[in-house]
Design a protein around this motif. Structure first.
Motif, PDB file in Angstrom:
ATOM      1  N   PHE A 146      -4.588  -3.290  -3.614  1.00  0.00           N
ATOM      2  CA  PHE A 146      -4.401  -2.160  -2.705  1.00  0.00           C
ATOM      3  C   PHE A 146      -4.693  -0.889  -3.502  1.00  0.00           C
ATOM      4  O   PHE A 146      -3.906  -0.499  -4.367  1.00  0.00           O
ATOM      5  CB  PHE A 146      -2.969  -2.148  -2.162  1.00  0.00           C
ATOM      6  N   SER A 147      -5.822  -0.255  -3.216  1.00  0.00           N
ATOM      7  CA  SER A 147      -6.287   0.850  -4.059  1.00  0.00           C
ATOM      8  C   SER A 147      -6.261   2.203  -3.362  1.00  0.00           C
ATOM      9  O   SER A 147      -6.704   3.197  -3.934  1.00  0.00           O
ATOM     10  CB  SER A 147      -7.710   0.557  -4.556  1.00  0.00           C
ATOM     11  N   THR A 148      -5.756   2.271  -2.124  1.00  0.00           N
ATOM     12  CA  THR A 148      -5.657   3.548  -1.416  1.00  0.00           C
ATOM     13  C   THR A 148      -4.221   3.768  -0.957  1.00  0.00           C
ATOM     14  O   THR A 148      -3.427   2.819  -0.873  1.00  0.00           O
ATOM     15  CB  THR A 148      -6.575   3.572  -0.177  1.00  0.00           C
ATOM     16  N   ARG A 149      -3.900   5.011  -0.654  1.00  0.00           N
ATOM     17  CA  ARG A 149      -2.547   5.310  -0.176  1.00  0.00           C
ATOM     18  C   ARG A 149      -2.244   4.551   1.110  1.00  0.00           C
ATOM     19  O   ARG A 149      -1.143   4.007   1.287  1.00  0.00           O
ATOM     20  CB  ARG A 149      -2.395   6.815   0.062  1.00  0.00           C
ATOM     21  N   LYS A 150      -3.238   4.474   1.996  1.00  0.00           N
ATOM     22  CA  LYS A 150      -3.034   3.798   3.274  1.00  0.00           C
ATOM     23  C   LYS A 150      -2.713   2.322   3.071  1.00  0.00           C
ATOM     24  O   LYS A 150      -1.750   1.795   3.640  1.00  0.00           O
ATOM     25  CB  LYS A 150      -4.284   3.950   4.143  1.00  0.00           C
ATOM     26  N   SER A 151      -3.515   1.642   2.251  1.00  0.00           N
ATOM     27  CA  SER A 151      -3.291   0.203   2.070  1.00  0.00           C
ATOM     28  C   SER A 151      -2.004  -0.065   1.293  1.00  0.00           C
ATOM     29  O   SER A 151      -1.272  -1.018   1.597  1.00  0.00           O
ATOM     30  CB  SER A 151      -4.490  -0.437   1.360  1.00  0.00           C
ATOM     31  N   ALA A 152      -1.697   0.782   0.289  1.00  0.00           N
ATOM     32  CA  ALA A 152      -0.474   0.590  -0.495  1.00  0.00           C
ATOM     33  C   ALA A 152       0.762   0.779   0.380  1.00  0.00           C
ATOM     34  O   ALA A 152       1.720  -0.010   0.323  1.00  0.00           O
ATOM     35  CB  ALA A 152      -0.448   1.561  -1.670  1.00  0.00           C
ATOM     36  N   THR A 153       0.751   1.832   1.205  1.00  0.00           N
ATOM     37  CA  THR A 153       1.875   2.076   2.113  1.00  0.00           C
ATOM     38  C   THR A 153       1.998   0.950   3.129  1.00  0.00           C
ATOM     39  O   THR A 153       3.107   0.497   3.450  1.00  0.00           O
ATOM     40  CB  THR A 153       1.685   3.419   2.836  1.00  0.00           C
ATOM     41  N   SER A 154       0.858   0.477   3.622  1.00  0.00           N
ATOM     42  CA  SER A 154       0.864  -0.613   4.606  1.00  0.00           C
ATOM     43  C   SER A 154       1.419  -1.897   4.008  1.00  0.00           C
ATOM     44  O   SER A 154       2.082  -2.678   4.703  1.00  0.00           O
ATOM     45  CB  SER A 154      -0.554  -0.853   5.131  1.00  0.00           C
ATOM     46  N   PHE A 155       1.153  -2.121   2.720  1.00  0.00           N
ATOM     47  CA  PHE A 155       1.675  -3.334   2.081  1.00  0.00           C
ATOM     48  C   PHE A 155       3.200  -3.350   2.099  1.00  0.00           C
ATOM     49  O   PHE A 155       3.818  -4.333   2.513  1.00  0.00           O
ATOM     50  CB  PHE A 155       1.171  -3.451   0.641  1.00  0.00           C
ATOM     51  N   PHE A 156       3.813  -2.266   1.633  1.00  0.00           N
ATOM     52  CA  PHE A 156       5.277  -2.236   1.599  1.00  0.00           C
ATOM     53  C   PHE A 156       5.867  -2.272   3.010  1.00  0.00           C
ATOM     54  O   PHE A 156       6.924  -2.874   3.238  1.00  0.00           O
ATOM     55  CB  PHE A 156       5.763  -1.007   0.838  1.00  0.00           C
ATOM     56  N   ALA A 157       5.173  -1.641   3.968  1.00  0.00           N
ATOM     57  CA  ALA A 157       5.643  -1.696   5.355  1.00  0.00           C
ATOM     58  C   ALA A 157       5.569  -3.126   5.890  1.00  0.00           C
ATOM     59  O   ALA A 157       6.468  -3.587   6.610  1.00  0.00           O
ATOM     60  CB  ALA A 157       4.809  -0.758   6.224  1.00  0.00           C
ATOM     61  N   ALA A 158       4.504  -3.842   5.523  1.00  0.00           N
ATOM     62  CA  ALA A 158       4.356  -5.230   5.965  1.00  0.00           C
ATOM     63  C   ALA A 158       5.458  -6.104   5.380  1.00  0.00           C
ATOM     64  O   ALA A 158       6.031  -6.959   6.075  1.00  0.00           O
ATOM     65  CB  ALA A 158       2.984  -5.763   5.557  1.00  0.00           C
TER      66      ALA A 158
END
Length: 742
Positions: free
Chosen positions: A143-155
């Motif tokens: 996860f290399s972007t803010r969007k994907s990193a935030t989405s990971f923890f939300a998931a």
């Protein structure tokens, strides 16, 4: 940590890497002569199983070429001083969260010692290494972007209470910037119950490096997939039920001589049995006093010397190295040294030392060292000294240049990591398996207290807590009725837990979601590995009940009898929650788990000389447990407690909050701030130290300064012994090492 990880990724400084946590045990392999190791042991059934599984993986991958590739692999590891770490997942070594459908392993790390500091391969390098040798790799997401990193923890937050392997992997595949499936499909080889995920900060170049590796190293074929691989691990264990040695012998013979040419690490040499391989304890002393002939030896001497001086809770056990027995002489001695760290707090304290001295080598979980002590004549010694000094200068220069390019990350940021576990796994391991002792010894009420506290610590939602309470209460009644007073063995607990969970899940969709998955129980009774000595799931020898692991820190309190008294006291500061702790102990059903009466004296409500009153009360009933609810901040008080222990035949348990401390004080400034905050929230405090007090902050600073200069080593051996004795583990975080007389 999560917030900081997202910030670093948002700034373009790093990438978040996520991998699956398979539910198994640590297995390390450094080639046939380099050795096979479990977490803190070698030469046992755990390492024999690991060697067999690794050898079988080569047969699956290479078919008829397997013997040749096994020999080349051993030679490659030994020549390049490489060790591979694997998660070993089998159904023969005891139960974890779910019995695997197949026995397998995945490579989780590759380490190269070379001639300098140990270097861990990056994940792209691990994958290229494994694909070259056709070894199984883990599932990896980047996860290399803010969007994907935030989405990971939300998931994860959305799935943490009901997530299993299939929906978790599907969700991460959809939001990750890069997804690299593992060689072993978790659902196919282990099952749906997923232990968790490991998220860590890696280089911002990882995505580019990973894409390059995937282009250059395609997924290798499995040449032995359809061929006869010989008897399986379960077949061999089932056919050899006499004892552990027989199972080890059969496993090593079946793996073949290309993988394991001789069995000295397991069976000794020339009639010397495994139990006679222990070397003299003076080996560590001789090692620290010896002149280092290479850089690695010098750094290991620094590490071990520091740990010994600081009395870190660890052992340094030495064994004869039978792999090098042919070169042994009076002037040339070869050993294997096992560095066994007993407590996670040691790693935190060692990291503090590394911040003071950045040239220190890191300390690892699972640490084995080949030691060669030899005598050299004056000429040879001078040559070795010259060579080692030259090598040291070259290595230091190389390390200095490499340290200057760390992607602009501070050390604490580059090491950020979080382990994220799923409730469906924790139900089985933490709530059912780990609660068996409490359930059978202390009863359903104590068991309920145990599991409710666990769920509170995890932050489990109120709805899930309600569902789990209903299910676990039913489990407690069911299993106690079936086993009466005989405790269910934790190594095979799933034989009873899994059928119960399966039937419970069938009652409703809500129950099914709570359990996650059930019904695929693998029966292990006929092939479970035999252990001649009691060991834990990682292969470490289990201490006898009522004792603690040996430690370099000595204590005169080796055995504590429950016919004697106990004084629980607090070398603390106002606001450290001692009164709340004492109240909780008093209100806990069954007290501390034995028949001794509990008595608490609150300092703020006791008039006159407090410690004299404690002594007077103890003389009346010396066998009871006294909760001394008052701060005990200096040696004068500690000596009074010592005198009470002597007069009334009591032990003393010093309790402090969890705090790393500073260079000059056992309490950190963060802890002091928490204590101040608590005091300023008080209303109508009996000691008049609350929000209405005009000098509350000054009083806390005064207490804080009483501890200045009293940075002590936490006595981990005493800690473990007293926790076993008093059952205070649900309350005590750490012990401060007060004068050894107590």
């Amino acid at each position: 940590k999560r917030t900081r990880m997202i910030e670093i990724v948002s700034q373009g400084l790093a990438t978040i890497e996520v991998t699956q946590k398979h539910s198994g045990s640590l297995f390390m392999y450094a080639g046939h002569r380099g050795g096979a190791y479990a977490k803190n042991s070698f030469g046992n059934i755990f390492t024999a199983v690991g060697v067999f599984v690794l050898g079988r993986l080569f047969r699956e991958a290479w078919g008829g070429k397997a013997p040749k590739m096994q020999a080349e692999f051993n030679d490659f590891l030994e020549k390049n001083r490489i060790c591979i770490s694997m998660e070993l997942v089998t159904a023969v070594l005891g139960d974890h969260g779910q019995r695997p459908k197949d026995d397998y392993a995945v490579v989780t790390a590759v380490t190269e010692l070379g001639h300098g500091k140990p270097q861990f391969y990056s994940t792209p390098e691990v994958i290229s290494f494994c694909r070259k040798w056709r070894l199984p790799t883990n599932h990896v997401w980047l996860f290399s972007t803010r969007k994907s990193a935030t989405s990971f923890f939300a998931a994860y937050d959305a799935l943490c209470e009901e997530g299993t392997a299939t929906p978790v992997c599907k969700a991460l595949d959809e939001i990750a910037d890069i997804s690299v499936p593992g060689s072993k499909d978790h659902v196919m080889v282990q099952g749906e119950i997923l232990e968790g995920l490991v998220a860590r900060i890696v280089s911002r170049e990882s995505s580019v490096q990973m894409e390059e590796v995937l282009r250059n190293f395609p997924i290798p074929s499995l040449d032995g997939g359809d061929s006869d691989l010989g008897p399986s691990l379960r077949d061999i264990c089932a056919a050899n039920r006499s004892d552990e040695k027989q199972q080890i012998k059969s496993l090593l013979e079946n793996v073949g001589s290309s993988m394991c040419p001789d069995h000295r690490d397991w069976f000794g040499y020339s009639g010397l049995e495994a139990q006679s391989r222990n070397a003299d304890k003076s080996v560590v002393t001789h090692f620290l006093q010896a002149h280092p002939t290479d850089y690695a030896t010098k750094k290991l001497q620094e590490m071990i010397g520091l740990m010994k001086r600081k009395n870190f809770s660890a052992s340094f056990k030495s064994y004869w190295n039978y792999q090098k027995v042919d070169s042994l002489s009076n002037d040339n001695l070869c050993y294997k040294m096992v560095i066994h760290v007993y407590s996670d707090s040691v790693f935190r304290r060692y990291q503090q030392e590394m911040r003071k001295n950045q040239e220190l080598w890191p300390l690892y979980r699972g640490f084995f060292v080949d030691v060669n002590l030899f005598k050299a004549n004056n000429k040879k010694a001078a040559e070795l000294s010259k060579d080692s000094n030259t090598l040291l200068r070259n290595i230091n220069g190389a390390l200095d240049s490499s340290l200057s390019s760390k992607d602009g990350l501070a050390d604490e940021d580059s090491n950020l990591m979080v382990k994220l576990k799923f409730l469906t796994y924790k139900i089985r391991t933490f709530l059912i398996r780990n609660g068996l002792s409490t359930l059978f010894k202390d009863g359903p009420s104590a068991y309920r207290t145990y599991y409710l506290r666990q769920m509170k610590i995890w932050g489990t939602s109120a709805s899930k807590q309600k569902e789990l309470t209903k299910m676990l209460d039913e489990w407690a009644v069911y299993i106690r009725r079936k086993y009466q007073n005989k405790q269910l063995p934790s190594s095979t607990y799933l034989s009873e837990a899994e059928p119960f969970l399966e039937q419970y899940a069938k009652r409703s969709p809500a129950n099914q979601a709570l359990i996650g998955a059930a019904g695929d129980l693998v029966q292990t009774e006929n092939f479970l590995a035999i252990l001649d000595a009691q060991r834990d799931e990682e292969g470490d020898l289990q201490p006898e009940r009522g004792t603690a692991p040996s430690s370099p820190t000595s204590t005169s309190l080796d055995v504590v009898s429950k016919t004697e008294g106990l004084i629980v006291f607090f070398p603390g500061i106002p606001g450290c929650a001692k009164s709340a702790l004492c109240e909780q102990i008093l209100n806990t059903p069954g007290g501390l788990g034995d028949n001794r009466p509990l008595h608490s004296l609150m300092g703020d409500r006791t008039k006159g000389r407090y410690w004299q009153k404690v002594a007077d009360e103890r003389k009346k009933k010396p066998f009871r447990i006294t909760l001394a609810d008052k701060n005990a901040p200096n040696e004068e008080v500690w000596r009074q407690i010592e005198d009470m222990c002597g007069m009334t035949k009591a032990a003393a348990v010093p309790v402090i909050p969890d705090s790393e401390g500073t260079d000059s004080n056992p309490f950190s400034l963060e802890a002091l701030a928490v204590f101040m905050f608590r005091v300023l929230q008080r209303v109508n405090h009996p000691g008049n130290l609350d929000k209405a007090s005009p000098n509350a902050g000054y009083i806390l600073l005064m207490f804080y300064n009483l501890y200045d200069g009293k940075v002590c080593t936490f006595n981990e051996k005493l800690f473990q012994l007293l926790l076993e004795y008093t059952k205070l583990s649900m309350f005590i975080n750490k012990l401060i090492s007060v004068p050894k007389r107590i």
